[in-house]
Scaffold this motif. Structure first.
Motif, PDB file in Angstrom:
ATOM      1  N   PRO A   3       0.691  -1.301   0.215  1.00 50.55           N
ATOM      2  CA  PRO A   3      -0.055  -0.070  -0.029  1.00 50.55           C
ATOM      3  C   PRO A   3       0.871   1.379   0.138  1.00 50.55           C
ATOM      4  O   PRO A   3       2.094   1.270   0.812  1.00 50.55           O
ATOM      5  CB  PRO A   3      -0.656  -0.242   1.316  1.00 50.55           C
ATOM      6  N   PHE A   4       0.484   2.187  -0.684  1.00 51.50           N
ATOM      7  CA  PHE A   4       1.138   3.380  -1.076  1.00 51.50           C
ATOM      8  C   PHE A   4       0.400   4.636  -0.518  1.00 51.50           C
ATOM      9  O   PHE A   4      -0.840   4.724  -1.167  1.00 51.50           O
ATOM     10  CB  PHE A   4       1.830   3.441  -2.217  1.00 51.50           C
ATOM     11  N   PRO A   5       0.596   5.385   0.596  1.00 58.31           N
ATOM     12  CA  PRO A   5      -0.085   6.502   1.017  1.00 58.31           C
ATOM     13  C   PRO A   5       0.038   7.707  -0.299  1.00 58.31           C
ATOM     14  O   PRO A   5       1.253   7.817  -0.328  1.00 58.31           O
ATOM     15  CB  PRO A   5       0.364   6.869   2.490  1.00 58.31           C
ATOM     16  N   ILE A   6      -0.906   8.334  -0.656  1.00 53.45           N
ATOM     17  CA  ILE A   6      -0.715   9.307  -1.641  1.00 53.45           C
ATOM     18  C   ILE A   6       0.084  10.586  -1.020  1.00 53.45           C
ATOM     19  O   ILE A   6      -0.782  11.183  -0.098  1.00 53.45           O
ATOM     20  CB  ILE A   6      -2.019   9.741  -2.446  1.00 53.45           C
ATOM     21  N   PRO A   7       1.049  10.948  -1.509  1.00 58.01           N
ATOM     22  CA  PRO A   7       1.398  12.212  -0.635  1.00 58.01           C
ATOM     23  C   PRO A   7       0.778  13.539  -1.195  1.00 58.01           C
ATOM     24  O   PRO A   7       0.003  13.574  -2.364  1.00 58.01           O
ATOM     25  CB  PRO A   7       2.984  12.120  -1.346  1.00 58.01           C
ATOM     26  N   VAL A   8       0.847  14.347  -0.219  1.00 59.66           N
ATOM     27  CA  VAL A   8      -0.147  15.721  -0.506  1.00 59.66           C
ATOM     28  C   VAL A   8       0.644  16.791  -0.947  1.00 59.66           C
ATOM     29  O   VAL A   8       1.799  16.921  -0.439  1.00 59.66           O
ATOM     30  CB  VAL A   8      -0.782  16.006   0.597  1.00 59.66           C
ATOM     31  N   GLY A  29       6.772  19.824  -6.921  1.00 60.05           N
ATOM     32  CA  GLY A  29       6.018  18.016  -6.914  1.00 60.05           C
ATOM     33  C   GLY A  29       6.560  17.806  -5.318  1.00 60.05           C
ATOM     34  O   GLY A  29       7.235  18.484  -4.681  1.00 60.05           O
ATOM     35  N   VAL A  30       6.294  16.665  -5.093  1.00 58.08           N
ATOM     36  CA  VAL A  30       6.482  15.717  -3.907  1.00 58.08           C
ATOM     37  C   VAL A  30       7.736  15.229  -3.954  1.00 58.08           C
ATOM     38  O   VAL A  30       8.110  14.677  -5.183  1.00 58.08           O
ATOM     39  CB  VAL A  30       5.201  14.873  -3.574  1.00 58.08           C
ATOM     40  N   HIS A  31       8.336  15.021  -2.921  1.00 58.96           N
ATOM     41  CA  HIS A  31       9.548  13.772  -2.807  1.00 58.96           C
ATOM     42  C   HIS A  31       8.972  12.600  -2.981  1.00 58.96           C
ATOM     43  O   HIS A  31       8.277  12.046  -2.037  1.00 58.96           O
ATOM     44  CB  HIS A  31      10.480  14.219  -1.448  1.00 58.96           C
ATOM     45  N   ASP A  32       9.681  11.827  -3.892  1.00 53.99           N
ATOM     46  CA  ASP A  32       9.089  10.565  -4.240  1.00 53.99           C
ATOM     47  C   ASP A  32      10.517   9.482  -4.158  1.00 53.99           C
ATOM     48  O   ASP A  32      10.799   9.235  -5.613  1.00 53.99           O
ATOM     49  CB  ASP A  32       8.182  10.255  -5.162  1.00 53.99           C
ATOM     50  N   SER A  33      10.905   9.039  -3.155  1.00 53.39           N
ATOM     51  CA  SER A  33      12.305   8.359  -3.257  1.00 53.39           C
ATOM     52  C   SER A  33      12.093   7.211  -3.871  1.00 53.39           C
ATOM     53  O   SER A  33      13.029   6.393  -4.637  1.00 53.39           O
ATOM     54  CB  SER A  33      13.053   8.272  -1.885  1.00 53.39           C
ATOM     55  N   LEU A  34      10.950   6.510  -3.872  1.00 50.50           N
ATOM     56  CA  LEU A  34      10.777   5.123  -4.355  1.00 50.50           C
ATOM     57  C   LEU A  34      10.074   5.111  -5.662  1.00 50.50           C
ATOM     58  O   LEU A  34      10.116   4.086  -6.334  1.00 50.50           O
ATOM     59  CB  LEU A  34       9.990   4.320  -3.544  1.00 50.50           C
ATOM     60  N   ARG A  36       7.358   6.159  -7.128  1.00 45.99           N
ATOM     61  CA  ARG A  36       5.895   5.441  -7.331  1.00 45.99           C
ATOM     62  C   ARG A  36       4.952   6.257  -7.939  1.00 45.99           C
ATOM     63  O   ARG A  36       3.805   6.012  -8.354  1.00 45.99           O
ATOM     64  CB  ARG A  36       5.555   5.125  -5.998  1.00 45.99           C
ATOM     65  N   ILE A  37       5.410   7.648  -7.945  1.00 46.79           N
ATOM     66  CA  ILE A  37       4.443   8.611  -8.509  1.00 46.79           C
ATOM     67  C   ILE A  37       4.383   8.743  -9.905  1.00 46.79           C
ATOM     68  O   ILE A  37       5.621   8.851 -10.500  1.00 46.79           O
ATOM     69  CB  ILE A  37       4.494   9.915  -7.846  1.00 46.79           C
ATOM     70  N   GLY A  38       3.397   8.306 -10.711  1.00 48.01           N
ATOM     71  CA  GLY A  38       3.516   8.603 -12.018  1.00 48.01           C
ATOM     72  C   GLY A  38       3.335   9.736 -12.643  1.00 48.01           C
ATOM     73  O   GLY A  38       3.754  10.061 -13.631  1.00 48.01           O
ATOM     74  N   GLY A  39       2.606  10.670 -11.997  1.00 44.08           N
ATOM     75  CA  GLY A  39       2.324  12.117 -12.702  1.00 44.08           C
ATOM     76  C   GLY A  39       1.467  13.050 -11.765  1.00 44.08           C
ATOM     77  O   GLY A  39       0.857  12.514 -10.705  1.00 44.08           O
ATOM     78  N   TYR A  40       1.070  14.046 -12.235  1.00 44.29           N
ATOM     79  CA  TYR A  40       0.022  15.231 -11.495  1.00 44.29           C
ATOM     80  C   TYR A  40      -1.035  15.564 -12.417  1.00 44.29           C
ATOM     81  O   TYR A  40      -0.745  15.688 -13.669  1.00 44.29           O
ATOM     82  CB  TYR A  40       1.200  16.277 -11.112  1.00 44.29           C
ATOM     83  N   ILE A  41      -2.369  15.662 -11.990  1.00 45.75           N
ATOM     84  CA  ILE A  41      -3.454  15.849 -12.692  1.00 45.75           C
ATOM     85  C   ILE A  41      -3.923  17.338 -12.128  1.00 45.75           C
ATOM     86  O   ILE A  41      -4.123  17.585 -10.868  1.00 45.75           O
ATOM     87  CB  ILE A  41      -4.554  15.025 -12.385  1.00 45.75           C
ATOM     88  N   ILE A  42      -3.949  18.216 -12.935  1.00 48.16           N
ATOM     89  CA  ILE A  42      -4.448  19.456 -12.878  1.00 48.16           C
ATOM     90  C   ILE A  42      -5.833  19.491 -12.967  1.00 48.16           C
ATOM     91  O   ILE A  42      -6.501  19.066 -13.932  1.00 48.16           O
ATOM     92  CB  ILE A  42      -3.835  20.576 -13.765  1.00 48.16           C
ATOM     93  N   GLU A  43      -6.784  19.931 -11.947  1.00 48.11           N
ATOM     94  CA  GLU A  43      -8.268  20.100 -11.824  1.00 48.11           C
ATOM     95  C   GLU A  43      -8.617  21.299 -11.947  1.00 48.11           C
ATOM     96  O   GLU A  43      -7.810  22.289 -10.959  1.00 48.11           O
ATOM     97  CB  GLU A  43      -8.830  19.227 -10.670  1.00 48.11           C
ATOM     98  N   HIS A  61       5.610  12.792 -13.591  1.00 52.58           N
ATOM     99  CA  HIS A  61       6.662  13.250 -12.326  1.00 52.58           C
ATOM    100  C   HIS A  61       8.057  12.551 -12.729  1.00 52.58           C
ATOM    101  O   HIS A  61       8.225  11.484 -13.459  1.00 52.58           O
ATOM    102  CB  HIS A  61       6.271  12.309 -11.151  1.00 52.58           C
ATOM    103  N   GLU A  62       9.092  13.365 -12.618  1.00 54.02           N
ATOM    104  CA  GLU A  62      10.474  12.831 -12.997  1.00 54.02           C
ATOM    105  C   GLU A  62      11.083  13.013 -11.551  1.00 54.02           C
ATOM    106  O   GLU A  62      11.206  14.264 -10.994  1.00 54.02           O
ATOM    107  CB  GLU A  62      11.089  13.842 -13.850  1.00 54.02           C
ATOM    108  N   PRO A  63      11.774  11.964 -11.328  1.00 57.95           N
ATOM    109  CA  PRO A  63      12.587  11.906  -9.931  1.00 57.95           C
ATOM    110  C   PRO A  63      13.776  12.993  -9.952  1.00 57.95           C
ATOM    111  O   PRO A  63      14.328  13.329 -11.068  1.00 57.95           O
ATOM    112  CB  PRO A  63      13.715  10.567 -10.461  1.00 57.95           C
ATOM    113  N   GLY A  64      13.838  13.624  -8.880  1.00 61.14           N
ATOM    114  CA  GLY A  64      14.747  14.715  -8.772  1.00 61.14           C
ATOM    115  C   GLY A  64      14.255  16.124  -9.419  1.00 61.14           C
ATOM    116  O   GLY A  64      14.646  17.188  -8.724  1.00 61.14           O
ATOM    117  N   LYS A  65      12.976  16.096  -9.936  1.00 61.47           N
ATOM    118  CA  LYS A  65      12.666  17.362 -10.646  1.00 61.47           C
ATOM    119  C   LYS A  65      11.708  18.100  -9.422  1.00 61.47           C
ATOM    120  O   LYS A  65      11.265  17.377  -8.573  1.00 61.47           O
ATOM    121  CB  LYS A  65      11.835  17.253 -11.790  1.00 61.47           C
TER     122      LYS A  65
END
Length: 85
Positions: A3-8, A29-34, A36-43, A61-65
């Protein structure tokens, strides 16, 4: 699967107009060392409508960006919009 809690995203996006029908949207963006985040949705929604609309593109999402951006086009001039990621 694990299970992966979605970062805010803690800070509101920065929204700036680009002409009468377009808004530029920037956010950190959020920090995601593993990775697991594929991307961001603008609403977005206007002040007259309580229903959020998903922007058609997912911002990958791009690691380190840190900074991300997107663009909302085809909007109605002289209308108040709310935007979230």
């Amino acid at each position: 699967t694990d299970p992966f809690p979605i970062p805010v995203i803690l800070q509101a996006p920065i929204v700036t107009p680009e002409g009468p029908n377009t808004l530029n949207v920037r956010w950190n963006g959020v920090h995601d060392s593993l990775n697991r985040i594929g991307g961001y949705i603008i609403e977005y929604r206007n002040s007259e409508n309580p229903i959020w609309i998903e922007h058609s593109d997912v911002v990958r999402h791009e690691p380190g960006k840190v900074q991300y951006q997107g663009k909302l086009t085809g909007l109605t001039p002289d209308t108040l919009y709310f935007v979230r990621i």
